[in-house]
Design a protein around this motif. Structure first.
Motif, PDB file in Angstrom:
ATOM      1  N   ARG A  51       0.864  -1.179   0.000  1.00  0.00           N
ATOM      2  CA  ARG A  51       0.000   0.000   0.000  1.00  0.00           C
ATOM      3  C   ARG A  51       0.896   1.223   0.000  1.00  0.00           C
ATOM      4  N   THR A  52       0.408   2.331  -0.515  1.00  0.00           N
ATOM      5  CA  THR A  52       1.143   3.586  -0.414  1.00  0.00           C
ATOM      6  C   THR A  52       0.250   4.612   0.262  1.00  0.00           C
ATOM      7  N   THR A  53       0.883   5.536   0.959  1.00  0.00           N
ATOM      8  CA  THR A  53       0.115   6.579   1.632  1.00  0.00           C
ATOM      9  C   THR A  53      -0.481   7.514   0.590  1.00  0.00           C
ATOM     10  N   SER A  54      -1.621   8.089   0.908  1.00  0.00           N
ATOM     11  CA  SER A  54      -2.303   8.955  -0.044  1.00  0.00           C
ATOM     12  C   SER A  54      -1.652  10.330  -0.128  1.00  0.00           C
ATOM     13  N   GLY A  57       2.717   9.113  -1.097  1.00  0.00           N
ATOM     14  CA  GLY A  57       2.986   7.881  -1.823  1.00  0.00           C
ATOM     15  C   GLY A  57       4.060   7.016  -1.184  1.00  0.00           C
ATOM     16  N   GLN A  98      -4.539  -1.529  -1.949  1.00  0.00           N
ATOM     17  CA  GLN A  98      -5.576  -0.514  -1.815  1.00  0.00           C
ATOM     18  C   GLN A  98      -4.908   0.849  -1.730  1.00  0.00           C
ATOM     19  N   HIS A  99      -5.081   1.644  -2.764  1.00  0.00           N
ATOM     20  CA  HIS A  99      -4.500   2.981  -2.815  1.00  0.00           C
ATOM     21  C   HIS A  99      -5.644   3.979  -2.887  1.00  0.00           C
ATOM     22  N   ASP A 100      -5.775   4.779  -1.867  1.00  0.00           N
ATOM     23  CA  ASP A 100      -6.848   5.769  -1.838  1.00  0.00           C
ATOM     24  C   ASP A 100      -6.275   7.167  -1.970  1.00  0.00           C
ATOM     25  N   GLU A 101      -6.863   7.946  -2.833  1.00  0.00           N
ATOM     26  CA  GLU A 101      -6.463   9.330  -2.971  1.00  0.00           C
ATOM     27  C   GLU A 101      -7.232  10.177  -1.970  1.00  0.00           C
TER      28      GLU A 101
END
Length: 107
Positions: A51-54, A57, A98-101
């Motif tokens: 996962r990356t932070t919104s 990244g 799951q990558h959320d903007e």
């Protein structure tokens, strides 16, 4: 307290062979064992970030390992916000990062 290495044949737990399973992560098939968590499956297959932070990244994966934080969330079989450290993987599971903007701020 000292750490000591126990030879496999002397281990009182007597590890048993578990049933094998296959799941996919981001379209890639992964081999695992029955009883593993999703995080355990990913780590055992050399995947330490999923996962990356919104905001910036930055990569995220397993942090607390006990379900307190939300760094390890994934989507499993189209169900969002699954904590990979808590969910046991099942044969045929489809796991997706799951990558959320961040939502746009309207002034």
């Amino acid at each position: 307290m000292t750490a000591r290495l126990i030879r496999a044949e002397d281990d009182p737990i007597e590890r048993r062979v578990s049933a094998r399973l296959t799941a996919t992560f981001d379209g890639k098939p992964l081999e695992g064992e029955a009883g593993q968590t999703v995080a355990g499956l990913l780590l055992a297959n050399g995947i330490d970030s999923w996962r990356t932070t919104s905001v910036n990244g930055r990569p995220r994966g397993l942090f607390c390992g006990i379900g307190v934080c939300f760094d390890c969330i994934v989507t499993v079989n189209d169900e969002r916000d699954v904590r990979a450290c808590q969910r046991r993987v099942r044969d045929g599971d489809v796991v997706c990062p799951q990558h959320d903007e961040l939502p746009e701020v309207k002034h």
